[in-house]
Write a protein that holds these residues in place. Structure first.
Motif, PDB file in Angstrom:
ATOM      1  N   VAL A  23     -10.999  -4.756   4.090  1.00 39.66           N
ATOM      2  CA  VAL A  23      -9.732  -4.160   4.540  1.00 39.66           C
ATOM      3  C   VAL A  23      -8.596  -5.082   4.102  1.00 39.66           C
ATOM      4  O   VAL A  23      -8.576  -6.262   4.453  1.00 39.66           O
ATOM      5  N   GLN A  24      -7.650  -4.547   3.317  1.00 38.85           N
ATOM      6  CA  GLN A  24      -6.558  -5.376   2.820  1.00 38.85           C
ATOM      7  C   GLN A  24      -5.281  -5.228   3.638  1.00 38.85           C
ATOM      8  O   GLN A  24      -4.456  -6.137   3.618  1.00 38.85           O
ATOM      9  N   ALA A  25      -5.139  -4.100   4.311  1.00 35.81           N
ATOM     10  CA  ALA A  25      -3.914  -3.895   5.102  1.00 35.81           C
ATOM     11  C   ALA A  25      -4.305  -3.615   6.541  1.00 35.81           C
ATOM     12  O   ALA A  25      -5.226  -2.843   6.802  1.00 35.81           O
ATOM     13  N   GLY A  30       0.778  -1.215   0.000  1.00 38.72           N
ATOM     14  CA  GLY A  30       0.000   0.000   0.000  1.00 38.72           C
ATOM     15  C   GLY A  30       0.806   1.259   0.000  1.00 38.72           C
ATOM     16  O   GLY A  30       0.244   2.352  -0.099  1.00 38.72           O
ATOM     17  N   LYS A  31       2.125   1.157   0.094  1.00 36.69           N
ATOM     18  CA  LYS A  31       2.944   2.365   0.134  1.00 36.69           C
ATOM     19  C   LYS A  31       3.324   2.788  -1.268  1.00 36.69           C
ATOM     20  O   LYS A  31       3.400   1.978  -2.181  1.00 36.69           O
ATOM     21  N   PRO A  65      -9.324  -1.762  -6.787  1.00 31.67           N
ATOM     22  CA  PRO A  65      -8.554  -1.429  -5.581  1.00 31.67           C
ATOM     23  C   PRO A  65      -7.071  -1.778  -5.767  1.00 31.67           C
ATOM     24  O   PRO A  65      -6.714  -2.833  -6.295  1.00 31.67           O
ATOM     25  N   CYS A  66      -6.284  -0.858  -5.309  1.00 29.68           N
ATOM     26  CA  CYS A  66      -4.844  -1.109  -5.302  1.00 29.68           C
ATOM     27  C   CYS A  66      -4.474  -1.849  -4.024  1.00 29.68           C
ATOM     28  O   CYS A  66      -5.255  -1.875  -3.060  1.00 29.68           O
ATOM     29  N   PRO A  67      -3.291  -2.448  -4.005  1.00 27.54           N
ATOM     30  CA  PRO A  67      -2.877  -3.163  -2.785  1.00 27.54           C
ATOM     31  C   PRO A  67      -2.940  -2.226  -1.575  1.00 27.54           C
ATOM     32  O   PRO A  67      -2.480  -1.085  -1.623  1.00 27.54           O
ATOM     33  N   GLY A  68      -3.560  -2.711  -0.516  1.00 28.81           N
ATOM     34  CA  GLY A  68      -3.672  -1.963   0.721  1.00 28.81           C
ATOM     35  C   GLY A  68      -4.880  -1.073   0.796  1.00 28.81           C
ATOM     36  O   GLY A  68      -5.176  -0.512   1.848  1.00 28.81           O
ATOM     37  N   ASP A  69      -5.643  -0.904  -0.333  1.00 27.61           N
ATOM     38  CA  ASP A  69      -6.809  -0.028  -0.308  1.00 27.61           C
ATOM     39  C   ASP A  69      -8.002  -0.727   0.330  1.00 27.61           C
ATOM     40  O   ASP A  69      -8.174  -1.953   0.206  1.00 27.61           O
ATOM     41  N   CYS A  70      -8.777   0.071   1.012  1.00 29.83           N
ATOM     42  CA  CYS A  70     -10.095  -0.414   1.441  1.00 29.83           C
ATOM     43  C   CYS A  70     -11.057  -0.267   0.265  1.00 29.83           C
ATOM     44  O   CYS A  70     -10.997   0.723  -0.458  1.00 29.83           O
TER      45      CYS A  70
END
Length: 1522
Positions: A1348-1350, A278-279, A1308-1313
């Protein structure tokens, strides 16, 4: 002084108080006034003068008001809306949760209550309506179901964890099944997350993936001048109306461009690289060339459509649409100043309409014309349509009237409301239509019938003021037996007269006394005459009325002596031989007498034979009579001179418009010639020459308004087509009469609807049908790519306002489209050529070509035809079609007859009900590829036709009536008979035959009467007594005399001789009788007189005709010489109709006859002489029911197809019962409607494909687009229909804006809700109380959960979505707690819906069962444990000792079990239940290591020590062995 001042200040600031408003008084309406009292008070509350208060703040004491009067009742009414949904009302002072809801809770419903003026529906003060009726309640209590919490489904399974060592989350979701209602708890979290169990990655060895994240496109904006690359920019001015083009440069400033011009701008977006945790990361990790990222693009600057302000409302005008419901409409418009550009808001509605009163209000009701004249022929046509038209038909018939639906417009503004009716479509009227036909009766014509003439009366003067002498008249009369009906001729004269002389009102009636001799007993003498004065009517009157008339007092007579000849008395005068005297015939009458005894010698001799006969003249008046004759009455006219005021007449009771006068001519007529002087007729019986009458009211012709013009065609007709005609009509409600205004000649009008296009340009005429495509768009190509100008053209080809095109020509064509500018290395081609022509063969193909241009011809890659094809081939369209029958056969439709009914047109003519017809079956037409096409491709009608027959009913047919037979009786009542015989039997439901006899005949008998004295015996005088001279030389003694007897016809006093057989043979008079001729010196007596009538008691007697007196007597024997008489009535005859009537009103009769006690029917005169009372009545009115066939209206026009396209459509037409069957008429058929399938027309519709996955062009996540395809398909609208794609042009305009083809979406991108997809709609659920639905509709819900992914974003990610929609056909569900069995005092408890679904929420928490079972107080006593019942009990082998409060005190060991201990319990296991089976096995020898006080016994320590030494010994031994 200071104190007073302070009081004054307080006094001045005191408030002015006002009382309640009084009642409104004054004139009716808005001119009323209401008042109230106003006073000034001190702050302490006491009142004072008004001057002490501030006059500027003084409240008003009067104000205007609306004074309500009783006649306002029709102008105002309460308007009440429906009740709102029941809402919760918190109880006053109650804390939340203080009350436990069991079934329902209190609520409140509200509604709007307003007082309205009916005419324009404006709101007025409630006080006006309260004057007539109390205000309806605006609130009412109601019940609301108990609060229900949000209900969610069970959780789904956990999502899988990702591979590798990266820490990730797995989640599970659930969906909303039912929303919270009536104050229930909100929905819980729909998502649960947990960390995966993977180990953390070593430091520096994390594995990451990278994704290119695309942000949303920003707002389209104009570029800054320094960014501009073009020297100029083309702008299209699509302003209000001009359509001019302009070009402006970008010259470094934001110029104010005209509204509606197209401006090209740009929009930007952010592009980032995102790591898998997510960064954010460097863009180069996602793209090899970061400069290649697309961050901007060109766009069209959006501009909303702008309009002008609304114009003022137009005047109220009536809608001219066919059958329009609205009484009036008014409209307002606004102009388009600039059209929408790009994604700007489209133009709103440019015209508004609203209903208005327009001076009147409209409603719809059935109306009728007046009944037309009664026609018997309409009824006879049902029996025999080909019957010959006859004059003078009467009896039962049918009368008709026009029934139509009318638009009733009440025009106000006058003193009395005026109702105006206009014919409209019958569908607008509610309820059944009134009858258009009914049975009626036409009176039968009856000629006047009169009786025979009475005998001539005496000679009477005109007036009896002159007692004797002078001129007079003899008269005879006849009476009217049957009054005339419906004839102008009337009755003939009823009185005839003959002038006469010596007319007298009174005369002496003289009777002779006995002959008194002058001396002795015989010889000459005289008779004394007794005179009585009588009137000509035979009534005795005072003598002085006859005092002027001389009369003899005595008359000479003679009593024969013993030796004289004796003569009999004179016989009565015979009837007069003629009724009058003429030149050729005079009336005479005679009388005679006979010799009773011959004279002796010396006696007076008998007179000669001629002296025994006497004759005299009679009926000496001439055979000429006179009578008054009259002409028919004139028509009733206005009495100008007032001559009718003193004339009496009978009133008919019909509506009249004044008294008029009728006149006729009256003149005296002679029977043998024409008109004579009036003096020859009696003035006293002169008929009236004038009489009053009722003037008939003048009736003007009344017609309805013209109906509206029939509808215009829905589409513009080609210019070369035949003009479509519109029509309208009006109906005659009342024909003119009595000089009223005649009806107009024009009842039907036609006009051509100029709904055509001329030379390809649609046009219209303002006075008929406007063509909707008046305005067209025209594209104008510009030199600048991407742009095209659109101009609005009018019907004449000139420019028009853009608003007209928006209104009439639909949406504006696109102003901007995307294009591709070829790059340096791209292949370029010429445009595609047209397709080659197709041959008639369906298997051929057509092609089109293109070629390379420029440098592309030299590039090798462009020569690859697989990648860059230069020829396209497609199969030719095939014109081969096949048809398939579809649906069932229609009813048999009878063709021919009158045309089908048009909208609202009155029915005319009769429909053909049977015979040859056709039945239809719809077809579906398919092309070669199996696609449905228009049915006209296969058949002109779209049907398969097949002949059919509806059998016609045939009625029973009888012959005409035979002639009447003679009367069955020659004396008294009898019958006359006539008959019909069968000619054709009925079949196919025709009228049945009446009851026939064995010879297939039907008879009708009517009573008849034959006069009993039509023929009678007439006898002549007796001949002289003839003595047989051979045996008697004295010529005296017994002899024989004879007389003539003959049968004569006595009717009409003709005395004509007829055969003797016509007279009663039982009453033949004697023709020969014995007689006695007295010898001289014998006592001579006259012949016997008639027997006297039998008295009630005694014997009849007869006396001789002369002295000496003698009498005979014989007994009266009933039915021999004594009879009784009485009137006798026959039974009622059948109902007799007029000669030209077949049914309707008639008369039934019964005949009166005179009945003799021996059973014989005798002459009526015998009963009349006795003045017996006649029984009444002898006639009465009756009705012969008319056999009426059921009469139906014409078939209506076929309805529109129930489906606009596809299979299964039905067309219906109907008819109604105009006249129901009566009597033996044909009943109404059951089939009043007919159906036929519609031709299967292809259904073209836009088919939306499924949404594609969210795609992010040029990236892996972020904002993207979701698209779906729109395809034009054809199908037949059936459930199993297969859709096949066709050309888009067949589907017409693109679907409305709701059918979106592109939607923004997000990957959704990695880490996005992110939110999940919407769940499926839940089943439809009703809100119920005690199993019954509380609301008419149910609810369905669906939800989206947050993922929630992260783990780092868990706190920042929140929010979930829920939608609820109403639904129908729902069910009531119950929510009940379910539980599993106890296991170690623990069990599972969950909520379950009545359909078996396990849910969370829905079950009331207050009733939730316990999940863990606890004993209170805890079980801490030795050998005790918590039982299943939740109380403390003892282990096996111990007995409970209970306290007085029911709790366990301690456990006591069961005696006798000490030596069998084999079980050692730890302290930790004291409170656990013992296995019952093991306990049973070892309970006899188990050991107990504890004392009752809970301490270990001593032997336990010894055993433990011994066991320790044994173990040490065993270990030591095993060591030695190794």
């Amino acid at each position: 002084g200071g104190s007073a001042g302070r009081h004054r200040v307080l006094f001045l600031t005191g408030p002015s108080l006002a009382g309640h408003w009084g009642r409104c008084i004054g004139d009716c309406g808005s001119g009323g006034v209401r008042s109230r009292a106003v006073w000034c008070t001190h702050a302490e509350g006491w009142t004072t003068f008004h001057a002490n208060c501030d006059q500027q703040n003084k409240p008003e004491s009067q104000r205007r008001c609306f004074k309500v009067c009783d006649w306002h009742l029709e102008l105002f009414e309460w308007e009440v809306s429906g009740w709102d949904r029941c809402g919760l009302v918190p109880a006053a002072g109650a804390e939340a949760g203080a009350e436990v809801c069991v079934t329902a809770q209190h609520g409140l419903q509200r509604r709007s209550v307003r007082c309205l003026q009916k005419l324009n529906r404006t709101v007025v003060s409630s006080e006006i309506c309260e004057y007539f009726s109390p205000q309806p309640p605006a609130e009412q209590a109601c019940l609301v179901p108990c609060p229900r919490d949000c209900v969610v489904s069970p959780f789904s399974g956990w999502s899988p964890c990702g591979p590798g060592c990266a820490r990730s989350l797995q989640h599970r979701t659930r969906a909303v099944i039912a929303p919270p209602l009536y104050g229930g708890a909100p929905c819980p979290n729909l998502t649960e997350s947990r960390a995966c169990g993977a180990a953390a990655c070593p430091l520096g060895e994390e594995q990451h993936t990278y994704s290119l994240r695309l942000g949303p496109w920003g707002e389209c904006r104009l570029p800054h001048p320094k960014d501009a690359e073009l020297a100029g920019r083309t702008m299209l001015d699509l302003g209000s109306d001009s359509g001019e083009r302009s070009t402006s440069g970008l010259g470094g400033s934001h110029a104010q461009h005209a509204a509606g011009e197209v401006e090209i701008g740009f929009q930007t977006r952010q592009v980032r690289c995102v790591r898998s945790d997510g960064k954010h990361a460097a863009l180069s990790l996602c793209l090899q060339d970061p400069a290649a990222a697309v961050t901007s693009r060109s766009c069209v600057i959006p501009k909303d459509c702008t309009t002008s302000e609304w114009s003022p409302w137009s005047p109220c005008w009536r809608s001219c649409g066919w059958g329009s419901v609205a009484a009036g409409l008014r409209s307002r418009r606004r102009r388009v100043r600039s059209v929408a550009v790009g994604t700007g808001k489209p133009c709103p509605e440019l015209e508004e309409r609203e209903a208005c009163s327009g001076g009147g209000k409209a409603s719809f009701a059935w109306r009728t014309s007046e009944w037309k004249a009664c026609q018997v022929s309409l009824l006879l046509d049902q029996q025999d349509p080909h019957h010959q038209k006859q004059a003078g038909l009467c009896g039962g018939g049918i009368q008709t009237r026009v029934v139509y639906c009318a638009q009733i417009i009440v025009e106000l503004g006058t003193h009395r409301p005026k109702e105006v009716a206009r014919p409209v479509d019958g569908k607008l009227c509610q309820g059944p239509a009134p009858a258009s036909s009914q049975l009626c009766h036409l009176p039968c014509l009856a000629e006047c019938a009169v009786s025979s003439w009475s005998p001539w009366g005496p000679c009477l003067p005109e007036s009896c003021q002159h007692r004797h002498g002078g001129r007079g008249f003899r008269m005879r009369q006849r009476q009217v037996v049957v009054d005339p009906v419906g004839t102008l001729a009337g009755c003939p004269h009823l009185v005839e007269s003959i002038p006469c002389e010596d007319a007298r009102c009174h005369e002496w009636e003289v009777s002779e006394g006995a002959c008194v001799t002058e001396r002795g007993h015989c010889g000459p003498g005289h008779r004394v005459l007794k005179a009585v004065c009588k009137s000509r009517k035979g009534e005795e009157v005072p003598h002085h009325l006859c005092s002027e008339l001389p009369h003899p007092e005595v008359v000479a007579c003679e009593v024969p002596c013993a030796r004289d000849c004796v003569l009999s008395e004179w016989s009565p005068w015979s009837p007069c031989s003629h009724s009058c005297s003429s030149k050729n015939a005079e009336g005479t009458q005679s009388r005679s007498r006979s010799i009773v005894a011959l004279p002796a010698e010396g006696g007076k001799a008998c007179p000669p034979e001629r002296a025994l006969q006497e004759q005299r003249a009679c009926n000496e008046h001439p055979c000429v009579h006179f009578f008054w004759e009259v002409s028919p009455w004139s028509s009733c006219s206005e009495d100008v001179l007032g001559t009718a005021l003193n004339v009496t007449s009978s009133w008919s009771g019909e509506p009249s418009c004044g008294v008029g006068i009728q006149t006729r001519k009256v003149f005296c007529r002679k029977s043998t010639s024409g008109q004579v002087t009036p003096k020859r007729c009696p003035e006293s019986i002169r008929p009236e020459a004038a009489r009053p009458c009722l003037l008939p009211c003048r009736k003007d012709c009344v017609v309805t308004l013209f109906s509206e013009w029939t509808p215009c065609p829905t589409a513009c007709q080609p210019g070369n087509s035949t003009a479509v005609k519109q029509s309208r009509y009006r109906i005659i409600l009342q024909d003119s009469a009595s000089g009223g205004q005649p009806c107009p000649d024009t009842l039907y009008e036609e006009r051509e609807s100029w709904n055509q296009s001329l030379g390809g340009v649609p046009f219209s005429r303002n006075d008929s049908c406007p063509c909707n495509a008046i305005y067209i768009y025209e594209n104008i190509s510009l030199s600048v790519p991407l742009l095209a100008a659109v101009t609005c053209l009018s019907e004449q080809g000139g420019s028009a306002a853009v608003g007209d095109c928006v209104r009439w020509a639909g949406a504006m064509p696109a102003l901007v489209q995307e294009c591709l500018i070829p790059c340096k290395d791209d292949c370029t081609f010429t445009p595609w050529s047209k397709f080659t022509a197709c041959s008639s063969d369906c298997d051929t193909a057509r092609s089109r070509r293109r070629s390379l241009t420029g440098r592309s011809r030299k590039r090798d890659k462009c020569q690859n035809t697989e990648v860059y094809p230069q020829v396209e081939t497609e199969p030719c369209p095939c014109e081969a079609f096949t048809s398939q029958p579809h649906g069932n056969w229609s009813d048999c439709i009878i063709t021919g007859g009158p045309p089908e009914l048009q909208l609202g047109m009155p029915a005319q003519g009769a429909a053909r009900e049977c015979g040859q017809g056709v039945r239809l079956r719809a077809i579906a037409c398919y092309d070669r590829s199996g696609r449905l096409v228009e049915p006209s491709r296969c058949s002109t009608t779209g049907y398969i036709e097949e002949p059919c027959t509806v059998p016609c009913p045939f009625d029973c047919r009888l012959s005409d009536w035979s002639s009447w037979s003679p009367c069955s009786s020659s004396c008294g009542p009898g019958v006359r008979v006539r008959s019909k015989w069968l000619k054709e039997k009925p079949y196919n439901g025709g009228r049945p035959c009446p009851k026939l006899d064995l010879r297939n005949q039907v008879h009708e008998a009517v009573p008849c009467y034959s006069e009993c004295n039509q023929y009678s015996w007439e006898v002549g005088p007796w001949s002289p007594c003839k003595i047989n001279s051979e045996q008697n030389s004295l010529h005296c003694g017994e002899g024989i005399q004879t007389r003539e007897v003959r049968c004569v016809k006595t009717k009409d006093h003709s005395e004509e001789a007829v055969p003797n057989a016509l007279c009663s043979q039982a009453e033949v008079p004697e023709a020969v009788q014995k007689c006695t001729l007295y010898c001289p010196s014998e006592c001579a007596v006259s012949d016997w007189g008639q027997w006297s009538p039998c008295p009630q008691v005694g014997s009849p007697a007869r006396v001789p005709g002369s002295v000496p007196h003698a009498s005979q007597m014989k007994p009266c024997i009933l039915n021999q010489n004594c009879f009784q008489y009485q009137y006798n009535l026959t039974g009622w005859s059948g109902c007799q109709l007029g000669a030209n009537a077949t049914c309707g009103h008639g008369e039934r009769r019964r005949l009166l006859s005179c009945w003799r006690s021996d059973g014989a029917t005798v002459s009526m005169q015998l009963c009349q002489r006795l003045h017996l009372e006649k029984p009444v009545p002898t006639s009465s009115r009756c009705v012969v029911g008319c056999a009426v066939d059921c009469q139906l209206s014409l078939w209506s026009a076929w309805s529109q197809c129930s489906h606009t396209c596809g299979a299964g459509g039905q067309m219906v037409r109907g008819r109604s019962v105009v006249l129901r069957a009566a009597g033996e008429g044909r009943p109404c058929p059951e089939q009043l409607t007919q159906h036929r399938s519609c031709p299967v027309k292809p259904c073209y519709s836009w088919l939306l494909g499924p949404w594609s996955p969210c795609t992010v062009q040029g990236g892996q996540c972020g904002d993207g687009l979701q698209v779906r395809n729109l395809t034009c398909v054809v199908h037949d609208a059936s459930v199993s229909a297969t859709s096949k794609p066709v050309e888009n042009a067949l589907c017409g305009e693109l679907p409305s804006k709701e059918n979106v083809l592109e939607l923004p979406c997000s990957v959704p991108c990695p880490g996005d809700c992110h939110l999940t997809e919407w769940s499926e709609w839940s089943s439809c659920e009703l809100t119920c109380i005690s199993g019954r639905s509380f609301e008419p509709t149910g609810r369905q819900s669906r939800s989206r959960a947050f993922i929630v992914q992260a783990a780092e974003n868990r706190e920042s990610c929140s929010g979930q979505e829920m939608e609820t929609r109403p639904c129908s056909g729902g069910k009531c569900y119950d929510y009940l707690w379910q539980s599993s069995p106890w296991r170690d005092n623990v069990r599972t408890v969950w909520c379950q819906r009545s359909d078996g679904m396990n849910v969370t929420g829905g079950c009331p928490l207050r009733t939730k069962p316990a999940e863990v079972r606890h004993c209170s107080p805890p079980c801490r006593k030795p050998f005790s444990y918590c039982t299943q019942r939740g109380v403390c009990g003892c282990e096996r082998g111990y007995t409970e000792v209970m306290r007085s409060n029911g709790l366990l005190d301690y456990c006591v060991k069961v005696p006798g079990l000490e030596d069998k201990k084999a079980d050692v319990k730890t302290i930790a296991g004291k409170n656990k239940p013992v296995n019952s089976k093991m306990h049973d096995i070892f309970k006899g020898w188990s050991i107990q290591p504890f004392n009752p006080d809970g301490k270990l016994k001593i032997w336990v320590y010894g055993v433990s020590a011994g066991g320790f030494f044994i173990i040490v010994f065993l270990i030591f031994t095993s060591y030695l062995m190794w």
